[in-house]
Design an enzyme around this catalytic site. Sequence first.
Site, PDB file in Angstrom:
ATOM      1  CG  ASN A 182      -5.793  -6.966   0.526  1.00 38.90           C
ATOM      2  OD1 ASN A 182      -7.158  -8.012  -0.199  1.00 38.90           O
ATOM      3  ND2 ASN A 182      -5.464  -5.879   0.846  1.00 38.90           N
ATOM      4  CE  LYS A 202      -6.675  -3.212   0.981  1.00 38.60           C
ATOM      5  NZ  LYS A 202      -6.394  -1.361   1.736  1.00 38.60           N
ATOM      6  CG  HIS A 242      -2.822  -5.721   4.431  1.00 38.39           C
ATOM      7  ND1 HIS A 242      -3.364  -4.692   5.122  1.00 38.39           N
ATOM      8  CD2 HIS A 242      -2.868  -5.268   3.049  1.00 38.39           C
ATOM      9  CE1 HIS A 242      -3.830  -3.316   3.952  1.00 38.39           C
ATOM     10  NE2 HIS A 242      -3.713  -3.914   2.946  1.00 38.39           N
ATOM     11  CD  GLU A 289      -6.416  -2.472   4.817  1.00 41.48           C
ATOM     12  OE1 GLU A 289      -7.133  -3.790   4.707  1.00 41.48           O
ATOM     13  OE2 GLU A 289      -6.531  -1.391   4.200  1.00 41.48           O
ATOM     14  CD  GLU A 308      -0.330  -2.560   0.597  1.00 37.91           C
ATOM     15  OE1 GLU A 308      -0.618  -2.389  -0.513  1.00 37.91           O
ATOM     16  OE2 GLU A 308      -0.560  -3.030   1.516  1.00 37.91           O
ATOM     17  N   GLY A 328      -6.627   3.697   0.730  1.00 33.94           N
ATOM     18  CA  GLY A 328      -7.921   3.997   0.819  1.00 33.94           C
ATOM     19  C   GLY A 328      -7.822   5.525   0.767  1.00 33.94           C
ATOM     20  CB  SER A 338      -4.189   6.059  -3.500  1.00 37.97           C
ATOM     21  OG  SER A 338      -5.353   5.664  -2.299  1.00 37.97           O
ATOM     22  N   GLY A 377      -5.531  -2.197  -3.867  1.00 43.10           N
ATOM     23  CA  GLY A 377      -7.352  -2.320  -2.839  1.00 43.10           C
ATOM     24  C   GLY A 377      -8.567  -2.513  -4.171  1.00 43.10           C
ATOM     25  N   GLY A 378      -8.785  -0.917  -3.388  1.00 41.68           N
ATOM     26  CA  GLY A 378     -10.196  -0.597  -3.980  1.00 41.68           C
ATOM     27  C   GLY A 378     -10.458  -0.383  -5.813  1.00 41.68           C
TER      28      GLY A 378
HETATM   29  P1  13P Z   1      -6.310   0.993  -1.691  1.00 35.51           P
HETATM   30  O1  13P Z   1      -5.231   0.719  -3.451  1.00 35.51           O
HETATM   31  O2  13P Z   1      -7.401   0.839  -1.775  1.00 35.51           O
HETATM   32  O3  13P Z   1      -5.108   2.407  -1.275  1.00 35.51           O
HETATM   33  O4  13P Z   1      -5.813  -0.073  -1.248  1.00 35.51           O
HETATM   34  C1  13P Z   1      -4.046  -0.209  -1.085  1.00 35.51           C
HETATM   35  C2  13P Z   1      -3.846  -1.727   0.243  1.00 35.51           C
HETATM   36  O5  13P Z   1      -4.075  -1.814   0.886  1.00 35.51           O
HETATM   37  C3  13P Z   1      -4.201  -3.204  -1.290  1.00 35.51           C
HETATM   38  O6  13P Z   1      -3.587  -4.385  -0.059  1.00 35.51           O
END
Ligand code: 13P
Length: 250
Positions: free
Chosen positions: A9, A11, A94, A96, A166, A172, A212, A233-234
Amino acid sequence: MKQAYIAGNWKMNMTPSEGAAFAKELAKAIEGTGSKVMVAPPFVTIPAVLKAAKGSALIVAAQNMANHESGAYTGEVSPLMLKDLGVNDVILGHSERRSIYGESDEVINEKLLLALKHDMNVVFCIGETLEERESGRLEEVLERQVRVGLAGVKGDQMKKITIAYEPVWAIGTGKTATPDDANDAHAFVRRVVEKLFSKGVAEATVIQYGGSVKASNAKALMSMPHIDGALVGGASLSLEQFLPIVNFDK
Ligand code: 13P
């Protein structure tokens, strides 16, 4: 074990030109991998990534979509627009979207049913906040998110749905749920899916872990019996970090 489903993802990262260059390399690098691999770029980056990934096994998904097909919804993107581009996969719910943009379980359910109406595959995200976990409400929150989010879905439509667990406190933050904690939450979610549908549906449902995930913990997470994939994510923003997650079993 089911085929592992590893998704990135992005983002709000990657311009169209950055995304295209990245996807071109990723599409080549995943040739022959055993995992199913997806990336979800920002809306405006999707066309460039689709072009770069053409002919490869890389799945290109949207990070969100509207709960309507068309109309006066400024700033929104319809499933019809995504389908017209050739996008058949979407991430919904998600954390967020839930926490920053106020999406409720009910709105997410409307989006999910609309995606299914258009024969799209959904990565349906759920997860508790730290406060919910610490106050002993983990199961209550996950059960509500699953029940309301999947209301009106039929058992045979569940093959279009991947669930992504998640935990919000792990996104993050560098804090990952331990493999055992994540596995327990996945097992609980699978029991809820069994209650709603059947044992067969519950066993076949792919449940990704997100929060993470990195090269150093992917293997331990993926070796747990109820963890079938990862939503990253990251670490999905660099090939150096993402490819070892895709190839966790090598
Ligand atoms: P991180 O891997 O950066 O923690 O993000 C997870 C996420 O929200 C994937 O949708």
